[in-house]
Design an enzyme around this catalytic site. Sequence first.
Site, PDB file in Angstrom:
ATOM      1  N   GLU A   1       0.821  -1.211   0.000  1.00  0.00           N
ATOM      2  CA  GLU A   1       0.000   0.000   0.000  1.00  0.00           C
ATOM      3  C   GLU A   1       0.864   1.275   0.000  1.00  0.00           C
ATOM      4  O   GLU A   1       0.346   2.366   0.218  1.00  0.00           O
ATOM      5  CB  GLU A   1      -0.989  -0.048   1.164  1.00  0.00           C
ATOM      6  CG  GLU A   1      -1.978  -1.207   0.967  1.00  0.00           C
ATOM      7  CD  GLU A   1      -3.189  -1.206   1.892  1.00  0.00           C
ATOM      8  OE1 GLU A   1      -4.282  -0.927   1.404  1.00  0.00           O
ATOM      9  OE2 GLU A   1      -3.033  -1.500   3.084  1.00  0.00           O
TER      10      GLU A   1
ATOM     11  N   HIS B   1      -2.139   3.533   8.791  1.00  0.00           N
ATOM     12  CA  HIS B   1      -3.267   2.924   8.085  1.00  0.00           C
ATOM     13  C   HIS B   1      -3.604   1.604   8.753  1.00  0.00           C
ATOM     14  O   HIS B   1      -2.767   0.703   8.843  1.00  0.00           O
ATOM     15  CB  HIS B   1      -2.910   2.686   6.616  1.00  0.00           C
ATOM     16  CG  HIS B   1      -3.909   1.799   5.917  1.00  0.00           C
ATOM     17  ND1 HIS B   1      -5.260   2.076   5.899  1.00  0.00           N
ATOM     18  CD2 HIS B   1      -3.763   0.622   5.250  1.00  0.00           C
ATOM     19  CE1 HIS B   1      -5.885   1.114   5.244  1.00  0.00           C
ATOM     20  NE2 HIS B   1      -5.002   0.223   4.842  1.00  0.00           N
TER      21      HIS B   1
ATOM     22  N   TYR C   1     -13.165  15.868  21.962  1.00  0.00           N
ATOM     23  CA  TYR C   1     -11.875  15.259  21.560  1.00  0.00           C
ATOM     24  C   TYR C   1     -11.895  14.826  20.109  1.00  0.00           C
ATOM     25  O   TYR C   1     -10.895  14.920  19.402  1.00  0.00           O
ATOM     26  CB  TYR C   1     -11.539  14.100  22.505  1.00  0.00           C
ATOM     27  CG  TYR C   1     -11.743  14.546  23.922  1.00  0.00           C
ATOM     28  CD1 TYR C   1     -10.874  15.477  24.501  1.00  0.00           C
ATOM     29  CD2 TYR C   1     -12.861  14.150  24.648  1.00  0.00           C
ATOM     30  CE1 TYR C   1     -11.109  15.978  25.761  1.00  0.00           C
ATOM     31  CE2 TYR C   1     -13.101  14.642  25.907  1.00  0.00           C
ATOM     32  CZ  TYR C   1     -12.224  15.557  26.466  1.00  0.00           C
ATOM     33  OH  TYR C   1     -12.469  16.066  27.710  1.00  0.00           O
TER      34      TYR C   1
ATOM     35  N   HIS D   1      -6.896  -1.470   9.593  1.00  0.00           N
ATOM     36  CA  HIS D   1      -8.219  -2.032   9.311  1.00  0.00           C
ATOM     37  C   HIS D   1      -8.905  -2.276  10.657  1.00  0.00           C
ATOM     38  O   HIS D   1      -9.435  -3.350  10.902  1.00  0.00           O
ATOM     39  CB  HIS D   1      -8.100  -3.354   8.548  1.00  0.00           C
ATOM     40  CG  HIS D   1      -7.383  -3.259   7.243  1.00  0.00           C
ATOM     41  ND1 HIS D   1      -7.061  -4.368   6.482  1.00  0.00           N
ATOM     42  CD2 HIS D   1      -6.917  -2.185   6.539  1.00  0.00           C
ATOM     43  CE1 HIS D   1      -6.432  -3.986   5.375  1.00  0.00           C
ATOM     44  NE2 HIS D   1      -6.328  -2.659   5.390  1.00  0.00           N
TER      45      HIS D   1
ATOM     46  N   HIS E   1     -12.892  -0.640   3.670  1.00  0.00           N
ATOM     47  CA  HIS E   1     -11.467  -0.956   3.770  1.00  0.00           C
ATOM     48  C   HIS E   1     -10.873  -0.569   5.134  1.00  0.00           C
ATOM     49  O   HIS E   1     -10.472  -1.432   5.891  1.00  0.00           O
ATOM     50  CB  HIS E   1     -10.733  -0.254   2.605  1.00  0.00           C
ATOM     51  CG  HIS E   1      -9.270  -0.493   2.541  1.00  0.00           C
ATOM     52  ND1 HIS E   1      -8.527  -0.242   1.408  1.00  0.00           N
ATOM     53  CD2 HIS E   1      -8.380  -0.938   3.457  1.00  0.00           C
ATOM     54  CE1 HIS E   1      -7.263  -0.541   1.640  1.00  0.00           C
ATOM     55  NE2 HIS E   1      -7.151  -0.956   2.883  1.00  0.00           N
TER      56      HIS E   1
HETATM   57 ZN   LIG Z   1      -5.426  -1.539   3.901  1.00  0.00          ZN
END
Ligand SMILES: [Zn+2]
Length: 209
Positions: A70, A90, A117, A92, A157
């Site tokens: 990625e 990143h 927040y 999931h 995703h």
């Molecule tokens: Zn991903």
Amino acid sequence: MLELERLCEVCSSFFARGYAFGSTGNISIRIGDEVWITPTGGSLRKLAPTAIACIDMQGGARNEAKASKEYPFHLAAYQSAGAKANAIVHLHSTYAVALSCLDGLDEHQPLPVVTPYYLMRVAPVAVVPYFRPGSTELAGAIGEAARGHNTILLRNHGLVCLGSSLEEAVDRTEEFEETAKLYFLLRGEKLRCLTADQQAEIGRVFGRK
Ligand SMILES: [Zn+2]
């Protein structure tokens, strides 16, 4: 390098707390004109600094380790965000992904403003349509979103958070995930959101990113 040790600690902390699982998730930091990113095909559970891949801003390898598949969207986001981004997380993570899969999601405001927040650390959130992971279309869409946003939800995703430092990107990720969790806990309840005045006060006192 101290920064790489810190990156490895963050990865194992995310794994230990269930934010990352299997071989999902990738994290990068930018140092000068190089991006250091977690490797492809492995778990974030226990990485050594020598396993972190180093690439230039065009994606060319600067060491032996193989960058996460990625990596194109990391580079696109750094290029768009300019000097304000030095780290990208990143994941999931469960509640972020759950939110990203909701039909009828309000793409302008995917989460209600229930805490100050969320407003201070996370908002505003960009929502990017679904594209195949690793595709140039996904990198292009994330690059576009990163011009004006530090928090980007990828449909079906996961989540991408930019930060001026690794700590800021980590804080943003955790705050998003917890706010998404609150949202699911509160679904069906009558919500008391912050009023426009209360939101404006947060903007005045703490500034908005
Ligand atoms: Zn991903």
